[in-house]
Structures are given as C-alpha cells and as structure tokens.
Design a protein around this motif. Structure first.
Motif, PDB file in Angstrom:
ATOM      1  N   TRP A 248      57.493 -47.200 -16.549  1.00  0.00           N
ATOM      2  CA  TRP A 248      56.014 -46.857 -16.198  1.00  0.00           C
ATOM      3  C   TRP A 248      55.384 -45.635 -17.085  1.00  0.00           C
ATOM      4  O   TRP A 248      54.248 -45.383 -17.424  1.00  0.00           O
ATOM      5  N   PHE A 249      56.135 -44.477 -17.234  1.00  0.00           N
ATOM      6  CA  PHE A 249      56.286 -43.494 -17.657  1.00  0.00           C
ATOM      7  C   PHE A 249      55.565 -44.016 -19.420  1.00  0.00           C
ATOM      8  O   PHE A 249      54.030 -43.526 -19.587  1.00  0.00           O
ATOM      9  N   GLU A 250      56.282 -44.799 -19.912  1.00  0.00           N
ATOM     10  CA  GLU A 250      55.955 -44.955 -21.207  1.00  0.00           C
ATOM     11  C   GLU A 250      54.713 -46.149 -21.818  1.00  0.00           C
ATOM     12  O   GLU A 250      54.200 -45.572 -22.121  1.00  0.00           O
ATOM     13  N   HIS A 251      54.539 -46.880 -20.121  1.00  0.00           N
ATOM     14  CA  HIS A 251      53.231 -47.899 -20.119  1.00  0.00           C
ATOM     15  C   HIS A 251      52.331 -46.606 -19.773  1.00  0.00           C
ATOM     16  O   HIS A 251      51.219 -47.790 -20.645  1.00  0.00           O
ATOM     17  N   ASN A 252      52.487 -45.351 -19.352  1.00  0.00           N
ATOM     18  CA  ASN A 252      50.961 -44.755 -19.408  1.00  0.00           C
ATOM     19  C   ASN A 252      50.575 -44.397 -20.924  1.00  0.00           C
ATOM     20  O   ASN A 252      49.517 -43.387 -20.914  1.00  0.00           O
ATOM     21  N   LYS A 253      51.769 -43.558 -21.273  1.00  0.00           N
ATOM     22  CA  LYS A 253      51.434 -43.101 -22.595  1.00  0.00           C
ATOM     23  C   LYS A 253      51.190 -43.771 -23.510  1.00  0.00           C
ATOM     24  O   LYS A 253      49.873 -42.927 -24.131  1.00  0.00           O
ATOM     25  N   ARG A 254      51.440 -44.874 -22.891  1.00  0.00           N
ATOM     26  CA  ARG A 254      50.788 -45.989 -24.371  1.00  0.00           C
ATOM     27  C   ARG A 254      49.239 -45.916 -24.273  1.00  0.00           C
ATOM     28  O   ARG A 254      48.503 -45.924 -24.943  1.00  0.00           O
ATOM     29  N   ILE A 255      48.927 -46.701 -23.152  1.00  0.00           N
ATOM     30  CA  ILE A 255      47.575 -46.405 -22.995  1.00  0.00           C
ATOM     31  C   ILE A 255      46.507 -45.139 -22.677  1.00  0.00           C
ATOM     32  O   ILE A 255      45.717 -45.233 -24.027  1.00  0.00           O
ATOM     33  N   PHE A 256      46.651 -44.241 -22.476  1.00  0.00           N
ATOM     34  CA  PHE A 256      46.281 -43.010 -21.937  1.00  0.00           C
ATOM     35  C   PHE A 256      46.502 -42.157 -23.385  1.00  0.00           C
ATOM     36  O   PHE A 256      45.298 -40.943 -23.567  1.00  0.00           O
ATOM     37  N   ASN A 257      47.762 -42.206 -23.902  1.00  0.00           N
ATOM     38  CA  ASN A 257      47.826 -40.848 -25.073  1.00  0.00           C
ATOM     39  C   ASN A 257      48.397 -41.655 -26.620  1.00  0.00           C
ATOM     40  O   ASN A 257      48.450 -41.089 -27.451  1.00  0.00           O
ATOM     41  N   ASN A 258      48.295 -42.991 -26.639  1.00  0.00           N
ATOM     42  CA  ASN A 258      48.323 -43.797 -27.612  1.00  0.00           C
ATOM     43  C   ASN A 258      50.288 -43.123 -28.292  1.00  0.00           C
ATOM     44  O   ASN A 258      50.087 -42.726 -29.335  1.00  0.00           O
ATOM     45  N   GLN A 259      50.454 -42.565 -27.695  1.00  0.00           N
ATOM     46  CA  GLN A 259      52.478 -42.596 -27.884  1.00  0.00           C
ATOM     47  C   GLN A 259      53.227 -43.924 -27.578  1.00  0.00           C
ATOM     48  O   GLN A 259      53.283 -44.227 -26.829  1.00  0.00           O
ATOM     49  N   TYR A 260      54.272 -44.483 -28.416  1.00  0.00           N
ATOM     50  CA  TYR A 260      54.688 -45.379 -27.973  1.00  0.00           C
ATOM     51  C   TYR A 260      56.769 -44.314 -28.504  1.00  0.00           C
ATOM     52  O   TYR A 260      56.793 -43.739 -29.320  1.00  0.00           O
ATOM     53  N   LEU A 261      56.905 -44.760 -27.723  1.00  0.00           N
ATOM     54  CA  LEU A 261      58.844 -45.094 -27.872  1.00  0.00           C
ATOM     55  C   LEU A 261      59.851 -46.634 -27.618  1.00  0.00           C
ATOM     56  O   LEU A 261      58.954 -47.290 -27.578  1.00  0.00           O
ATOM     57  N   THR A 262      60.783 -46.560 -28.833  1.00  0.00           N
ATOM     58  CA  THR A 262      60.946 -48.094 -29.159  1.00  0.00           C
ATOM     59  C   THR A 262      62.143 -48.123 -27.291  1.00  0.00           C
ATOM     60  O   THR A 262      62.082 -46.850 -26.572  1.00  0.00           O
ATOM     61  N   ALA A 263      61.839 -48.849 -27.493  1.00  0.00           N
ATOM     62  CA  ALA A 263      62.887 -49.392 -26.296  1.00  0.00           C
ATOM     63  C   ALA A 263      64.405 -49.111 -26.228  1.00  0.00           C
ATOM     64  O   ALA A 263      64.914 -48.714 -24.827  1.00  0.00           O
ATOM     65  N   THR A 264      65.045 -48.541 -27.720  1.00  0.00           N
ATOM     66  CA  THR A 264      66.638 -48.200 -27.686  1.00  0.00           C
ATOM     67  C   THR A 264      65.991 -46.715 -27.277  1.00  0.00           C
ATOM     68  O   THR A 264      67.014 -46.165 -26.425  1.00  0.00           O
ATOM     69  N   ASN A 265      64.824 -46.468 -27.522  1.00  0.00           N
ATOM     70  CA  ASN A 265      64.490 -44.395 -27.328  1.00  0.00           C
ATOM     71  C   ASN A 265      64.379 -44.301 -25.920  1.00  0.00           C
ATOM     72  O   ASN A 265      64.867 -43.104 -24.934  1.00  0.00           O
TER      73      ASN A 265
END
Ligand SMILES: [Zn+2]
Length: 294
Positions: A248-265
C-alpha cells in the motif's frame, strides 16, 4: 464441539460451497477442465457464477466446452466478440502449459494436496473463521501496519476503482502493474507485482501464505497462525501485515511522489522490517535461521 457423526456430515455438506473457494485448477493443456463450470479463473472463480449461460454460449462454445477449446498452439485464443466477457478474459494473466495435464490444488495447506484434516482445521467451531483480530493485534504488532491490514480486509482503502467511482481520478489502472483494473483483490493478491513480492517474501522467510482472496486469506491465517507463543506463527503475522502495508505504501508513493521500487526491493523492505521488529523482542526460543541468516 458435538461428536455426533450426523452433525459432522451435515457440517461437511453445508461447507461444500465454502470448500470450493479453497480449490483452484492449475491449467495445463485445458482438456480436463470445463470452461464455464469449473473453478479455474483467478481467485477460484468460475464463469457461470458471473455471466448467464446465454452470454457464455453466445461465444459459439457449448455449455460443456473445455478450457482447451480456447487454447490454440499453446496460447490463449479468447473469443473476444462478446463485450461482456472482456473483463473476465483480461483477468487471466497466466499462460496454459500444453505439455502438462490440468491439476487441482488445495489452498488449505502448503503442500497443495487436499486432506480432511486441513479442511476440518479450517471448519471446526473452536477456531472462529473470521477471527481476524488474531492477525491484527498481537504481541509486538506495529499499529500503523495493523490498521492498514484492517482497512484492506474491510475493502476500505482508496484503491483506483474507489477513487474513480468518487470521481477523484479518471484512470482505474493498477499503479503497480499498469495492466489491470485496480481493486483491493487485484492490488494485494492478483497483481503480478504483488505476487512476486509474496513469493519472494514467503521463500526467504520459509513461511507459507496462500495467494487468494481477502476473506480466504484472513480465514486461513486465523486458522493456521493463531498461537501466541509460537515464533513461526508470529513471523507469519508480521509478514502479512508488513507485506500489505508496504504494498500500500508503494502504491501511494507511485501515485503521489512518482517514486518506484521493484518487487524484489519491496520484498526486501518487508523482510528487513520484520527482522528488525523481531530483534527488538524477547523470545524463549531461537529465531529461525531463515530470518537471521541474511
Ligand atoms: Zn496490478
């Protein structure tokens, strides 16, 4: 618990519908699985529960068609001329394996093989099926993670489909994979990115969490990981809440901060958070080597 045999059989018969959600067919060449009537779709769904037989047979395929009838030279060949079926076809993100037979998998234990014992463990009254509090509030739990898990279990997080229906956004596509409509079920369990995270976390921690629907995972977790003083049960609960929280944190980071982690990370972050939390706690036994030796 009543020991009366007729009560037991009545209970098992009543549970047939419930049990179906715990079986899924892994499609090989598709020749032994009924296309419309068997539970082979993601989340253990089947076509006949979602569409009328009239819609299904409008594809030109009969009521008793097999899955093999939509496989051509090892690839899907979906009949796309019926618009109402598009979403169902698009939900199929796996590929057939023409060299293999279809086989049935039981999601009630880590082996995939059905046993009366594992089914009974899930059904019996002494462990209430919706005992979600066991997964939320336990010794050492992280409140913000438990809160997100609680909301996710209730379907109350603001996923893309909900934001869309509230007219906050126009796009309903999943932010993790960019392929499918984002719902609670998709985001946490069906999404290819989430599946990779679950697989990686499970393998590294040597813990089993089935990839299934929200009600099923909560039922399964509260029936299998309920002991207060068992370190494996505790790790499993930490992994569930940390994985859901960090997806969920990754989901929000992608939407609001445009920051992406890979699934492995993401999986690595889950693992490190659980390990850090465990090292701050006191145990009478040793922490399993799968958690310590990284
Ligand atoms: Zn996705």
């Amino acid at each position: 618990m009543p020991s009366n045999p007729s009560w037991t059989w009545r209970k098992l018969l009543q549970s047939r519908d419930w049990c179906r959600g715990w079986f899924t067919v892994n499609i090989g060449n598709g020749s032994s699985t009924f296309l419309w009537y068997d539970y082979w779709l993601p989340e253990g769904k089947r076509f006949i529960d979602m569409h009328t037989l009239r819609t299904l047979t409008a594809t030109g395929l009969p009521w008793n068609a097999r899955v093999s009838s939509i496989i051509n030279e090892g690839h899907w060949n979906f009949p796309m001329h019926i618009t109402g079926l598009h979403a169902s076809w698009q939900s199929i993100v796996f590929h057939p394996k023409p060299q293999l037979e279809d086989h049935c998998v039981w999601k009630g234990n880590s082996t995939g093989n059905f046993s009366i014992r594992s089914a009974w463990d899930l059904l019996r009254d002494k462990r209430p099926l919706n005992n979600i509090h066991l997964l939320l509030w336990f010794k050492g739990h992280i409140p913000r993670q438990s809160f997100i898990l609680w909301l996710a279990g209730l379907g109350r997080l603001r996923t893309m489909d909900r934001l869309h229906s509230a007219e906050i956004i126009r796009n309903r596509t999943c932010i993790l994979c960019g392929l499918h409509t984002e719902t609670h079920a998709h985001l946490f369990f069906e999404c290819p990115t989430s599946k990779t995270v679950w697989r990686t976390v499970n393998a590294r921690a040597n813990i089993y969490w089935p990839c299934c629907t929200w009600p099923n995972i909560l039922q399964w977790g509260s029936a299998n990981y309920y002991r207060k003083d068992d370190i494996t049960h505790l790790i499993a609960r930490f992994l569930l809440s940390a994985t859901v929280y960090l997806l969920w944190f990754e989901h929000n980071k992608r939407i609001f901060n445009n920051q992406y982690l890979t699934a492995t990370n993401i999986a690595e972050e889950v693992f490190q958070q659980v390990r850090t939390q465990l090292t701050t706690m006191q145990f009478s036994g040793a922490i399993p080597t799968a958690i310590c030796n990284i």
